[in-house]
Design a protein around this motif. Sequence first.
Motif, PDB file in Angstrom:
ATOM      1  N   VAL A  63     -70.477  17.551 -33.667  1.00 53.94           N
ATOM      2  CA  VAL A  63     -70.832  18.932 -33.909  1.00 53.94           C
ATOM      3  C   VAL A  63     -71.159  19.645 -32.763  1.00 53.94           C
ATOM      4  O   VAL A  63     -70.885  20.838 -32.825  1.00 53.94           O
ATOM      5  N   ALA A  64     -71.974  19.235 -31.917  1.00 47.88           N
ATOM      6  CA  ALA A  64     -72.235  20.104 -30.784  1.00 47.88           C
ATOM      7  C   ALA A  64     -70.991  20.644 -29.923  1.00 47.88           C
ATOM      8  O   ALA A  64     -71.155  21.730 -29.187  1.00 47.88           O
ATOM      9  N   ASN A  65     -69.826  19.836 -29.993  1.00 45.25           N
ATOM     10  CA  ASN A  65     -68.825  19.987 -28.988  1.00 45.25           C
ATOM     11  C   ASN A  65     -67.799  20.331 -29.644  1.00 45.25           C
ATOM     12  O   ASN A  65     -66.726  20.762 -29.044  1.00 45.25           O
ATOM     13  N   PHE A  66     -67.745  20.460 -31.028  1.00 42.73           N
ATOM     14  CA  PHE A  66     -66.639  20.756 -31.626  1.00 42.73           C
ATOM     15  C   PHE A  66     -65.864  22.214 -31.464  1.00 42.73           C
ATOM     16  O   PHE A  66     -66.784  22.975 -31.343  1.00 42.73           O
ATOM     17  N   LYS A  67     -64.603  22.314 -31.372  1.00 41.85           N
ATOM     18  CA  LYS A  67     -64.030  23.681 -31.207  1.00 41.85           C
ATOM     19  C   LYS A  67     -62.914  23.991 -32.190  1.00 41.85           C
ATOM     20  O   LYS A  67     -62.359  23.298 -32.699  1.00 41.85           O
ATOM     21  N   GLY A  68     -63.270  25.275 -32.879  1.00 46.70           N
ATOM     22  CA  GLY A  68     -62.236  25.680 -33.908  1.00 46.70           C
ATOM     23  C   GLY A  68     -61.175  26.557 -33.144  1.00 46.70           C
ATOM     24  O   GLY A  68     -60.417  26.250 -32.190  1.00 46.70           O
ATOM     25  N   TYR A  69     -60.738  27.669 -33.552  1.00 45.13           N
ATOM     26  CA  TYR A  69     -59.985  28.626 -32.959  1.00 45.13           C
ATOM     27  C   TYR A  69     -60.271  28.593 -31.464  1.00 45.13           C
ATOM     28  O   TYR A  69     -61.758  28.808 -31.097  1.00 45.13           O
ATOM     29  N   GLY A  70     -59.309  28.603 -30.372  1.00 48.07           N
ATOM     30  CA  GLY A  70     -59.586  28.936 -29.044  1.00 48.07           C
ATOM     31  C   GLY A  70     -59.377  30.077 -28.409  1.00 48.07           C
ATOM     32  O   GLY A  70     -59.254  31.247 -29.398  1.00 48.07           O
ATOM     33  N   ASP A  71     -59.813  30.503 -27.127  1.00 48.56           N
ATOM     34  CA  ASP A  71     -59.502  31.678 -26.825  1.00 48.56           C
ATOM     35  C   ASP A  71     -58.021  32.284 -26.841  1.00 48.56           C
ATOM     36  O   ASP A  71     -57.171  31.423 -26.841  1.00 48.56           O
ATOM     37  N   GLU A  72     -58.106  33.598 -26.936  1.00 47.66           N
ATOM     38  CA  GLU A  72     -56.823  34.221 -27.197  1.00 47.66           C
ATOM     39  C   GLU A  72     -55.755  33.729 -26.141  1.00 47.66           C
ATOM     40  O   GLU A  72     -54.709  33.514 -26.737  1.00 47.66           O
ATOM     41  N   GLN A  73     -56.036  33.773 -24.936  1.00 44.29           N
ATOM     42  CA  GLN A  73     -54.924  33.814 -23.907  1.00 44.29           C
ATOM     43  C   GLN A  73     -54.716  32.192 -23.546  1.00 44.29           C
ATOM     44  O   GLN A  73     -54.086  31.672 -22.747  1.00 44.29           O
ATOM     45  N   GLY A  74     -55.476  31.419 -24.114  1.00 46.88           N
ATOM     46  CA  GLY A  74     -55.844  29.774 -23.815  1.00 46.88           C
ATOM     47  C   GLY A  74     -57.227  29.927 -23.197  1.00 46.88           C
ATOM     48  O   GLY A  74     -57.873  30.871 -22.731  1.00 46.88           O
ATOM     49  N   THR A 128     -51.234  38.373 -32.457  1.00 43.55           N
ATOM     50  CA  THR A 128     -50.888  38.613 -33.766  1.00 43.55           C
ATOM     51  C   THR A 128     -50.163  37.323 -34.394  1.00 43.55           C
ATOM     52  O   THR A 128     -50.209  36.933 -35.425  1.00 43.55           O
ATOM     53  N   LYS A 129     -49.097  36.618 -33.471  1.00 40.81           N
ATOM     54  CA  LYS A 129     -48.275  35.585 -33.787  1.00 40.81           C
ATOM     55  C   LYS A 129     -48.305  34.388 -33.549  1.00 40.81           C
ATOM     56  O   LYS A 129     -47.773  33.303 -33.902  1.00 40.81           O
ATOM     57  N   PHE A 130     -49.618  34.280 -32.596  1.00 41.63           N
ATOM     58  CA  PHE A 130     -49.587  32.522 -32.142  1.00 41.63           C
ATOM     59  C   PHE A 130     -51.038  32.408 -32.089  1.00 41.63           C
ATOM     60  O   PHE A 130     -52.062  33.170 -31.863  1.00 41.63           O
ATOM     61  N   ASN A 131     -51.364  31.261 -32.435  1.00 43.59           N
ATOM     62  CA  ASN A 131     -52.893  30.725 -32.533  1.00 43.59           C
ATOM     63  C   ASN A 131     -53.371  29.902 -31.554  1.00 43.59           C
ATOM     64  O   ASN A 131     -54.267  29.080 -31.892  1.00 43.59           O
ATOM     65  N   GLY A 132     -52.595  29.709 -30.630  1.00 45.27           N
ATOM     66  CA  GLY A 132     -52.837  28.929 -29.319  1.00 45.27           C
ATOM     67  C   GLY A 132     -52.524  27.312 -29.476  1.00 45.27           C
ATOM     68  O   GLY A 132     -52.060  26.941 -30.428  1.00 45.27           O
ATOM     69  N   VAL A 133     -53.018  26.664 -28.329  1.00 54.73           N
ATOM     70  CA  VAL A 133     -52.734  25.323 -28.084  1.00 54.73           C
ATOM     71  C   VAL A 133     -53.890  24.629 -28.393  1.00 54.73           C
ATOM     72  O   VAL A 133     -54.991  24.998 -27.837  1.00 54.73           O
ATOM     73  N   PRO A 134     -53.492  23.290 -28.949  1.00 56.50           N
ATOM     74  CA  PRO A 134     -54.997  22.796 -29.270  1.00 56.50           C
ATOM     75  C   PRO A 134     -55.779  22.281 -27.915  1.00 56.50           C
ATOM     76  O   PRO A 134     -55.350  22.329 -26.852  1.00 56.50           O
ATOM     77  N   TYR A 135     -57.158  22.441 -28.247  1.00 56.58           N
ATOM     78  CA  TYR A 135     -58.110  22.341 -27.383  1.00 56.58           C
ATOM     79  C   TYR A 135     -57.965  20.767 -26.440  1.00 56.58           C
ATOM     80  O   TYR A 135     -57.811  20.934 -24.989  1.00 56.58           O
ATOM     81  N   ILE A 136     -57.254  19.782 -27.188  1.00 55.76           N
ATOM     82  CA  ILE A 136     -57.253  18.464 -26.661  1.00 55.76           C
ATOM     83  C   ILE A 136     -56.059  18.515 -25.590  1.00 55.76           C
ATOM     84  O   ILE A 136     -56.176  18.003 -24.540  1.00 55.76           O
ATOM     85  N   VAL A 137     -55.156  19.372 -25.970  1.00 53.08           N
ATOM     86  CA  VAL A 137     -53.832  19.417 -25.162  1.00 53.08           C
ATOM     87  C   VAL A 137     -54.316  20.214 -23.785  1.00 53.08           C
ATOM     88  O   VAL A 137     -53.954  19.881 -22.698  1.00 53.08           O
ATOM     89  N   GLN A 138     -54.833  21.300 -24.136  1.00 51.80           N
ATOM     90  CA  GLN A 138     -55.270  21.996 -22.741  1.00 51.80           C
ATOM     91  C   GLN A 138     -56.174  21.394 -21.895  1.00 51.80           C
ATOM     92  O   GLN A 138     -56.234  21.489 -20.913  1.00 51.80           O
ATOM     93  N   LYS A 139     -56.916  20.392 -22.210  1.00 46.21           N
ATOM     94  CA  LYS A 139     -57.880  19.632 -21.462  1.00 46.21           C
ATOM     95  C   LYS A 139     -56.948  18.873 -20.603  1.00 46.21           C
ATOM     96  O   LYS A 139     -57.101  18.416 -19.668  1.00 46.21           O
ATOM     97  N   GLY A 140     -55.990  18.078 -21.414  1.00 50.83           N
ATOM     98  CA  GLY A 140     -55.227  17.270 -20.617  1.00 50.83           C
ATOM     99  C   GLY A 140     -54.271  18.143 -19.697  1.00 50.83           C
ATOM    100  O   GLY A 140     -54.024  17.630 -18.453  1.00 50.83           O
ATOM    101  N   ALA A 141     -53.975  19.289 -19.915  1.00 49.35           N
ATOM    102  CA  ALA A 141     -53.174  20.057 -19.027  1.00 49.35           C
ATOM    103  C   ALA A 141     -54.034  20.474 -18.039  1.00 49.35           C
ATOM    104  O   ALA A 141     -53.614  20.534 -16.476  1.00 49.35           O
ATOM    105  N   GLU A 142     -55.295  20.550 -18.135  1.00 53.73           N
ATOM    106  CA  GLU A 142     -56.360  21.062 -16.942  1.00 53.73           C
ATOM    107  C   GLU A 142     -56.316  19.626 -16.101  1.00 53.73           C
ATOM    108  O   GLU A 142     -56.448  20.091 -14.808  1.00 53.73           O
ATOM    109  N   ALA A 143     -56.094  18.620 -16.573  1.00 55.79           N
ATOM    110  CA  ALA A 143     -56.212  17.529 -15.778  1.00 55.79           C
ATOM    111  C   ALA A 143     -55.140  17.364 -14.810  1.00 55.79           C
ATOM    112  O   ALA A 143     -55.140  16.724 -13.630  1.00 55.79           O
ATOM    113  N   VAL A 144     -54.056  17.815 -15.220  1.00 54.78           N
ATOM    114  CA  VAL A 144     -52.809  17.820 -14.408  1.00 54.78           C
ATOM    115  C   VAL A 144     -53.031  18.473 -12.931  1.00 54.78           C
ATOM    116  O   VAL A 144     -52.702  18.172 -11.952  1.00 54.78           O
TER     117      VAL A 144
END
Length: 405
Positions: A76-87, A283-299
């Motif tokens: 509950v404390a860390n759950f994320k819904g829609y993410g930030d607009e540009q990532g 308008t047309k895109f709702n972002g990349v999953p938080y889980i994937v963005q966390k993986g990308a950050e690790a890169v």
Amino acid sequence: MLDIKGVKNKTMTINKNYLNLKDSYLFSTIAKRVREYSSENPTAKIIRMGIGDVTLPLTASVVSAMAKATAEMGEVANFKGYGDEQGYGFLRDAVKGYYSQKSVEINADEIFISDGAKSDIANVLDIFGLDNTVAIPNPVYPVYVDTNIMAGRKIVYMDGFEANNFLPMPDKKLKADIIYLCSPNNPTGAVYTKEQLTEWVDYANKNNAVILFDSAYEAFVQDKNLPTSIYQIKGAKTCAIEFCSLSKTAGFTGTRCGYTVVPKDLEREGKSLRNLWLRRQTTKFNGVPYIVQKGAEAVFSAQGQIEVNKNISYYMQNASLIAATLKDLGVWFCGAANAPYIWLKAPKGLDSWQLFDKLLTSANVVGTPGSGFGSNGEGYFRLSAFGNNELTAEAMERIKKAKMF
Ligand code: PLP
């Protein structure tokens, strides 16, 4: 057809530009020919050096970051819904840091996180008028051509051939508003120098054109003197959008994450292209999953960079081996030194598909016919370095033995 008031109405229509697309048979035809050959020759051990997909798995840092993020999503404390607009800011800051290492200063709000370069390369066309003329190298990654045909834009082709090392340059005749450049290039593996990109940037700024710079393979550049971002070129921020991807860099072809840079200084008709792109994406895109963005950050972490560079070196060993073999055989080729692709010339008298068949039947090696990347690719052939070291070495031995060159 009549509407409910009995007024004559026209029938619905489709986007007829789609009818102008050439059927894309390249990879399905390759798969079909390999299937047929395998069923006729069940003991043949086929080595695949065709499709440009990676073979090494995600690295340990990426897997552990995504596992941690997955666990967070169940709390509950860390759950994320829609993410930030540009990532998420954490990933845009990581990308910004990556650019800083290349001596390029980009603001985090000029970076847009995406689900890969292909979608952004296609979607960016939304922000440009349909009356623009588009210049596209021939041969090149086919998405540039097809997306513009779908939109009905006028396309002019910029010829790549041996004499220009498949790296077209601006000339006096060129009249284009949108220019695609891909460096390191798919399929040729060729890389523009800083001097060459400077000519392009000068052309674009002088002619009010916009360069769409595809740097999906930038991580494969080994030569420190070669540019890995168009923003390493003076003046690029007023004329270029850059698309990059973690697909080939970090094995994200199935995980999906990339980034696009639209500088604030880039304006046309007095309007900020960065603002248009933000409006388009929100308008047309709702972002990349938080889980994937966390993986990308690790890169982009120090350990992540060590791991992905190890994988890139692994692929580049294949590229070096292929290059050495072709050199021994006296075959003309480009690429290999700074890209995971090797673009070679078919032996005299053979077209791209004939070489495909010959390689398949006499060496059991699969590559990609160059003609699939544009008319100037006829007579050429692409080998990919994304395979396994041992199998690549075996493929080279078989090619030598088959004496087809
Ligand atoms: N740009 C080029 C030149 C490519 O070769 C590819 C994929 O092969 C892409 C973009 C697409 O990359 P992504 O997987 O990020 O959509």
